[in-house]
Design a protein around this motif. Structure first.
Motif, PDB file in Angstrom:
ATOM      1  N   UNK A  39       0.813  -1.207   0.000  1.00 38.43           N
ATOM      2  CA  UNK A  39       0.000   0.000   0.000  1.00 38.43           C
ATOM      3  C   UNK A  39       0.851   1.263   0.000  1.00 38.43           C
ATOM      4  N   UNK A  40       2.135   1.145   0.329  1.00 36.25           N
ATOM      5  CA  UNK A  40       3.013   2.316   0.346  1.00 36.25           C
ATOM      6  C   UNK A  40       3.292   2.853  -1.053  1.00 36.25           C
ATOM      7  N   UNK A  41       2.873   2.122  -2.094  1.00 42.74           N
ATOM      8  CA  UNK A  41       3.105   2.603  -3.461  1.00 42.74           C
ATOM      9  C   UNK A  41       2.221   3.800  -3.815  1.00 42.74           C
ATOM     10  N   UNK A  42       1.238   4.097  -2.978  1.00 41.53           N
ATOM     11  CA  UNK A  42       0.379   5.254  -3.228  1.00 41.53           C
ATOM     12  C   UNK A  42       1.074   6.509  -2.719  1.00 41.53           C
ATOM     13  N   UNK A  43       1.527   7.344  -3.654  1.00 39.34           N
ATOM     14  CA  UNK A  43       2.268   8.558  -3.311  1.00 39.34           C
ATOM     15  C   UNK A  43       1.345   9.683  -2.872  1.00 39.34           C
ATOM     16  N   UNK A  44       0.169   9.714  -3.440  1.00 42.68           N
ATOM     17  CA  UNK A  44      -0.837  10.722  -3.093  1.00 42.68           C
ATOM     18  C   UNK A  44      -1.936   9.973  -2.360  1.00 42.68           C
ATOM     19  N   UNK A 102      -8.645   9.857 -12.215  1.00 43.24           N
ATOM     20  CA  UNK A 102      -8.954  11.260 -11.941  1.00 43.24           C
ATOM     21  C   UNK A 102     -10.231  11.704 -12.647  1.00 43.24           C
ATOM     22  N   UNK A 103     -10.409  11.302 -13.901  1.00 41.19           N
ATOM     23  CA  UNK A 103     -11.615  11.671 -14.640  1.00 41.19           C
ATOM     24  C   UNK A 103     -12.845  11.031 -14.006  1.00 41.19           C
ATOM     25  N   UNK A 104     -12.723   9.785 -13.566  1.00 40.70           N
ATOM     26  CA  UNK A 104     -13.847   9.104 -12.920  1.00 40.70           C
ATOM     27  C   UNK A 104     -14.231   9.811 -11.622  1.00 40.70           C
ATOM     28  N   UNK A 105     -13.220  10.198 -10.853  1.00 40.70           N
ATOM     29  CA  UNK A 105     -13.501  10.898  -9.597  1.00 40.70           C
ATOM     30  C   UNK A 105     -14.208  12.229  -9.868  1.00 40.70           C
ATOM     31  N   UNK A 106     -13.749  12.956 -10.860  1.00 39.75           N
ATOM     32  CA  UNK A 106     -14.387  14.229 -11.200  1.00 39.75           C
ATOM     33  C   UNK A 106     -15.837  14.012 -11.631  1.00 39.75           C
ATOM     34  N   UNK A 115     -16.351  12.035  -1.852  1.00 41.89           N
ATOM     35  CA  UNK A 115     -15.200  11.143  -1.751  1.00 41.89           C
ATOM     36  C   UNK A 115     -14.982  10.787  -0.281  1.00 41.89           C
ATOM     37  N   UNK A 116     -14.830   9.493  -0.024  1.00 45.21           N
ATOM     38  CA  UNK A 116     -14.538   8.996   1.315  1.00 45.21           C
ATOM     39  C   UNK A 116     -13.029   8.918   1.527  1.00 45.21           C
ATOM     40  N   UNK A 117     -12.318   8.372   0.531  1.00 46.24           N
ATOM     41  CA  UNK A 117     -10.859   8.320   0.559  1.00 46.24           C
ATOM     42  C   UNK A 117     -10.355   8.025  -0.843  1.00 46.24           C
ATOM     43  N   UNK A 118      -9.060   8.317  -1.048  1.00 46.69           N
ATOM     44  CA  UNK A 118      -8.500   8.162  -2.395  1.00 46.69           C
ATOM     45  C   UNK A 118      -6.999   7.961  -2.311  1.00 46.69           C
ATOM     46  N   UNK A 119      -6.452   7.374  -3.365  1.00 51.88           N
ATOM     47  CA  UNK A 119      -5.009   7.212  -3.462  1.00 51.88           C
ATOM     48  C   UNK A 119      -4.588   7.140  -4.912  1.00 51.88           C
ATOM     49  N   UNK A 120      -3.406   7.692  -5.209  1.00 53.80           N
ATOM     50  CA  UNK A 120      -2.861   7.657  -6.557  1.00 53.80           C
ATOM     51  C   UNK A 120      -1.391   7.276  -6.498  1.00 53.80           C
ATOM     52  N   UNK A 121      -0.997   6.490  -7.499  1.00 50.85           N
ATOM     53  CA  UNK A 121       0.417   6.181  -7.709  1.00 50.85           C
ATOM     54  C   UNK A 121       1.018   7.298  -8.563  1.00 50.85           C
ATOM     55  N   UNK A 123       1.976   7.200 -11.538  1.00 48.30           N
ATOM     56  CA  UNK A 123       1.454   7.176 -12.912  1.00 48.30           C
ATOM     57  C   UNK A 123      -0.036   7.500 -12.979  1.00 48.30           C
ATOM     58  N   UNK A 124      -0.618   7.974 -11.877  1.00 50.65           N
ATOM     59  CA  UNK A 124      -2.016   8.412 -11.756  1.00 50.65           C
ATOM     60  C   UNK A 124      -3.017   7.264 -11.737  1.00 50.65           C
ATOM     61  N   UNK A 125      -2.564   6.015 -11.684  1.00 46.72           N
ATOM     62  CA  UNK A 125      -3.513   4.932 -11.434  1.00 46.72           C
ATOM     63  C   UNK A 125      -3.817   4.942  -9.944  1.00 46.72           C
ATOM     64  N   UNK A 126      -4.923   4.327  -9.565  1.00 44.82           N
ATOM     65  CA  UNK A 126      -5.258   4.282  -8.156  1.00 44.82           C
ATOM     66  C   UNK A 126      -6.746   4.122  -7.932  1.00 44.82           C
ATOM     67  N   UNK A 127      -7.205   4.563  -6.760  1.00 41.04           N
ATOM     68  CA  UNK A 127      -8.568   4.287  -6.317  1.00 41.04           C
ATOM     69  C   UNK A 127      -9.220   5.528  -5.735  1.00 41.04           C
ATOM     70  N   UNK A 128     -10.568   5.503  -5.755  1.00 43.26           N
ATOM     71  CA  UNK A 128     -11.375   6.476  -5.033  1.00 43.26           C
ATOM     72  C   UNK A 128     -12.562   5.728  -4.435  1.00 43.26           C
ATOM     73  N   UNK A 129     -12.703   5.837  -3.106  1.00 44.22           N
ATOM     74  CA  UNK A 129     -13.868   5.296  -2.407  1.00 44.22           C
ATOM     75  C   UNK A 129     -14.876   6.437  -2.275  1.00 44.22           C
ATOM     76  N   UNK A 130     -16.149   6.127  -2.484  1.00 45.66           N
ATOM     77  CA  UNK A 130     -17.195   7.135  -2.377  1.00 45.66           C
ATOM     78  C   UNK A 130     -18.051   6.879  -1.143  1.00 45.66           C
TER      79      UNK A 130
END
Length: 150
Positions: A39-44, A102-106, A115-121, A123-130
């Motif tokens: 999980x540490x791969x998420x920089x943001x 990012x586009x999906x989150x927007x 948004x409940x929580x989010x993370x990005x690597x 390369x901008x891949x990652x997750x967003x919980x709603x």
């Protein structure tokens, strides 16, 4: 029509004991299981508690049409720990694959999904919980999968 939630990717189940849960699934023929990448791969990272997020243990099983995730929350505070403490084991979230996190989150924010929580690597891949559990009965998530070369 929204394309946010039309490509089902995974179901995530919070469990008290990830080894025990994995062993049960394997005993009924569901497997193989692998640990989720660190999980540490998420920089943001925007989560209620970074320590809580980093204490989560995940295992995944890739079936032909869906991924099953097992999640064992640590003792640190997290939405997964809160779910476990208030409701016990069970489905925490349903994940949907998107091309662009990012586009999906927007798009989701534009549709009124907080948004409940989010993370990005990097390369901008990652997750967003709603924050969708009250309306949907479960937390919804969008994710852009980290693919080699992407």
């Amino acid at each position: 029509m929204s394309t946010l939630f039309n490509k089902f990717h995974h179901i995530c189940i919070v469990v008290y004991d990830i080894d025990k849960a994995q062993a049960y699934y394997e005993s009924i023929g569901v497997g193989p299981w692998v640990e989720y990448p660190p999980l540490v791969e998420y920089e943001e990272l925007e989560v209620p508690s970074k320590a809580g997020f980093l204490s989560l243990k995940y295992r995944i099983c890739n079936l032909p049409d869906v991924q099953i995730q097992l999640c064992e929350p640590g003792d640190e505070p997290s939405p997964q720990r809160l779910h476990m403490d208030s409701k016990g084991e069970g489905v925490f979230h349903i994940g949907f694959e998107v091309a662009d996190a990012d586009a999906a989150e927007a798009q989701a924010k534009g549709a009124g999904l907080p948004v409940l929580m989010r993370g990005r690597r990097a390369n901008r891949t990652g997750f967003t919980y709603y924050d969708s559990a009250q309306g949907a009965g479960v937390t919804l998530l969008t994710r852009a999968t980290n693919l080699p070369g992407k």
